[in-house]
Design an enzyme around this catalytic site. Sequence first.
Site, PDB file in Angstrom:
ATOM      1  NE  ARG A 230     -18.985  34.187   9.127  1.00 22.92           N
ATOM      2  CZ  ARG A 230     -18.364  34.240  10.299  1.00 22.92           C
ATOM      3  NH1 ARG A 230     -17.631  33.220  10.709  1.00 22.92           N
ATOM      4  NH2 ARG A 230     -18.491  35.295  11.083  1.00 22.92           N
ATOM      5  CD  GLU A 259     -22.231  28.176  10.565  1.00 24.33           C
ATOM      6  OE1 GLU A 259     -21.219  27.554  10.205  1.00 24.33           O
ATOM      7  OE2 GLU A 259     -22.213  29.088  11.428  1.00 24.33           O
ATOM      8  CG  HIS A 291     -19.347  28.905  13.905  1.00 23.51           C
ATOM      9  ND1 HIS A 291     -19.892  29.486  12.792  1.00 23.51           N
ATOM     10  CD2 HIS A 291     -18.371  29.770  14.315  1.00 23.51           C
ATOM     11  CE1 HIS A 291     -19.293  30.642  12.563  1.00 23.51           C
ATOM     12  NE2 HIS A 291     -18.359  30.829  13.483  1.00 23.51           N
TER      13      HIS A 291
HETATM   14  P1  NAD Z   1      -9.187  39.591   8.749  1.00 24.81           P
HETATM   15  O1  NAD Z   1     -10.094  40.629   8.222  1.00 24.81           O
HETATM   16  O2  NAD Z   1      -8.094  39.992   9.687  1.00 24.81           O
HETATM   17  O3  NAD Z   1      -8.513  38.798   7.540  1.00 24.81           O
HETATM   18  C1  NAD Z   1      -9.193  38.382   6.403  1.00 24.81           C
HETATM   19  C2  NAD Z   1      -8.187  38.388   5.264  1.00 24.81           C
HETATM   20  O4  NAD Z   1      -8.811  37.811   4.114  1.00 24.81           O
HETATM   21  C3  NAD Z   1      -7.722  39.787   4.879  1.00 24.81           C
HETATM   22  O5  NAD Z   1      -6.311  39.875   4.929  1.00 24.81           O
HETATM   23  C4  NAD Z   1      -8.252  39.965   3.467  1.00 24.81           C
HETATM   24  O6  NAD Z   1      -7.394  40.766   2.646  1.00 24.81           O
HETATM   25  C5  NAD Z   1      -8.308  38.520   3.003  1.00 24.81           C
HETATM   26  N1  NAD Z   1      -9.113  38.314   1.799  1.00 24.81           N
HETATM   27  C6  NAD Z   1     -10.214  38.985   1.381  1.00 24.81           C
HETATM   28  N2  NAD Z   1     -10.624  38.520   0.188  1.00 24.81           N
HETATM   29  C7  NAD Z   1      -9.778  37.515  -0.150  1.00 24.81           C
HETATM   30  C8  NAD Z   1      -9.688  36.642  -1.263  1.00 24.81           C
HETATM   31  N3  NAD Z   1     -10.556  36.725  -2.290  1.00 24.81           N
HETATM   32  N4  NAD Z   1      -8.688  35.731  -1.291  1.00 24.81           N
HETATM   33  C9  NAD Z   1      -7.800  35.657  -0.274  1.00 24.81           C
HETATM   34  N5  NAD Z   1      -7.843  36.456   0.809  1.00 24.81           N
HETATM   35  C10 NAD Z   1      -8.819  37.374   0.876  1.00 24.81           C
HETATM   36  O7  NAD Z   1     -10.144  38.499   9.419  1.00 24.81           O
HETATM   37  P2  NAD Z   1      -9.742  37.414  10.524  1.00 24.81           P
HETATM   38  O8  NAD Z   1      -9.932  38.006  11.885  1.00 24.81           O
HETATM   39  O9  NAD Z   1      -8.449  36.800  10.193  1.00 24.81           O
HETATM   40  O10 NAD Z   1     -10.919  36.363  10.327  1.00 24.81           O
HETATM   41  C11 NAD Z   1     -10.990  35.580   9.142  1.00 24.81           C
HETATM   42  C12 NAD Z   1     -12.357  34.940   9.069  1.00 24.81           C
HETATM   43  O11 NAD Z   1     -12.465  33.973  10.118  1.00 24.81           O
HETATM   44  C13 NAD Z   1     -13.516  35.906   9.324  1.00 24.81           C
HETATM   45  O12 NAD Z   1     -13.927  36.488   8.107  1.00 24.81           O
HETATM   46  C14 NAD Z   1     -14.581  35.030   9.908  1.00 24.81           C
HETATM   47  O13 NAD Z   1     -15.453  34.666   8.853  1.00 24.81           O
HETATM   48  C15 NAD Z   1     -13.841  33.789  10.404  1.00 24.81           C
HETATM   49  N6  NAD Z   1     -13.976  33.552  11.846  1.00 24.81           N
HETATM   50  C16 NAD Z   1     -14.410  32.335  12.255  1.00 24.81           C
HETATM   51  C17 NAD Z   1     -14.513  32.056  13.621  1.00 24.81           C
HETATM   52  C18 NAD Z   1     -14.961  30.700  14.131  1.00 24.81           C
HETATM   53  O14 NAD Z   1     -15.287  30.571  15.311  1.00 24.81           O
HETATM   54  N7  NAD Z   1     -14.968  29.656  13.319  1.00 24.81           N
HETATM   55  C19 NAD Z   1     -14.199  33.050  14.550  1.00 24.81           C
HETATM   56  C20 NAD Z   1     -13.735  34.300  14.083  1.00 24.81           C
HETATM   57  C21 NAD Z   1     -13.625  34.544  12.729  1.00 24.81           C
END
Ligand code: NAD
Length: 336
Positions: A230, A259, A291
């Site tokens: 994000r 964005e 994105h």
């Molecule tokens: P997820 O929930 O499986 O994993 C997120 C991880 O971040 C968790 O393990 C959580 O414990 C950790 N976390 C929370 N706070 C933290 C901190 N302060 N420091 C370090 N780690 C921390 O989510 P995911 O499916 O792996 O997705 C991750 C992110 O990717 C989503 O939040 C979303 O914003 C982004 N995303 C982007 C796209 C894209 O097209 N660019 C697509 C899907 C998801």
Amino acid sequence: MRVAVFGTKSYDRRFLEAANETFFFEARLDDTTVALAEGFPAICVFVNDLVDKTVILRLAQGGTRYVALRCAGYNNVDLKAAEEAGITVVRVPAYSPHAVAEFTIGLMLALDRQIHRAWARVRENNFALDGLIGRNLHERTVAVIGTGEIGALVARSLRLGFGCTVLASDPVLHEGLEDIGIRYMPVGEALACADIVTLHCPLTPDTRHIIDAAALASARDGLMVVNTSRGALIDTAALVEALKSRKVRGVALDVYEQEADLFFEDLSNEIVQDDLFQRLLTFPNVIVTGHQAFLTEEALSAIATTTLESLADAEAGRPLLHQIGRERLRPSKTSE
Ligand code: NAD
């Protein structure tokens, strides 16, 4: 259930129109477009639709009871307001972590090997290699911030596929990563040792600007920054300063703080007013994509299936597996 889909693009329509009662609106959801949702028991939104308190109250007044996010992140939804208004919010927690993880590795390779510049040169019949020297990914140190579904895949690929030293930072340890030599540590410690940092944590009040001026100052000189999570995880103004001073060697972003004003639209005939964003684009060592890390056939199909299943479950009164705040615990995340 009748569903109003906001912010519709051709690819959304292609994958979601299997459902009979789906109505597509190109407009993004916000307080100026929420009237379109009137009478729809469910709406479907994406990352830059605005589902704040004002919108939630209008949705509730218009009879909407379900908000289905066709994405994983939900920082654009006021969950407290939704709960108070009796609106249930579901999401698609993991439609294709592989899509995002693979794109992340692609950005990392493109950035350091300057594939974006090489492509442009060759199109101009310029086959000179000066200025295109990269570094091997093999044996580089990469900090992976957030080792959930996506971050864990990135970490494993870098460790097992490329032979990187991987440092992980996450309050929750992902089972199996330590077994392959990945070490967990606080973000600051990881940044101090890393050649590359890649962000995979959600955007929350705690993680907002997790990469700010102080974090960049404490990082190793020549850090490369990759963000497919994000935009607001990074303080963009601080990042631009770090690029100007060469503290940061390169940046690859699929997401950007502001964005919502830019991405998913064709603005090629417009004058973009965001000077910070325009400054970012002037650096030769910056790659920005709009994105699109999620944008694979597999991911779009999984998003549509999960979204429509959630709404069918809601209509039938079955338990909702992907209701935010009440999701079933993930099974062990070992080998994804
Ligand atoms: P997820 O929930 O499986 O994993 C997120 C991880 O971040 C968790 O393990 C959580 O414990 C950790 N976390 C929370 N706070 C933290 C901190 N302060 N420091 C370090 N780690 C921390 O989510 P995911 O499916 O792996 O997705 C991750 C992110 O990717 C989503 O939040 C979303 O914003 C982004 N995303 C982007 C796209 C894209 O097209 N660019 C697509 C899907 C998801």
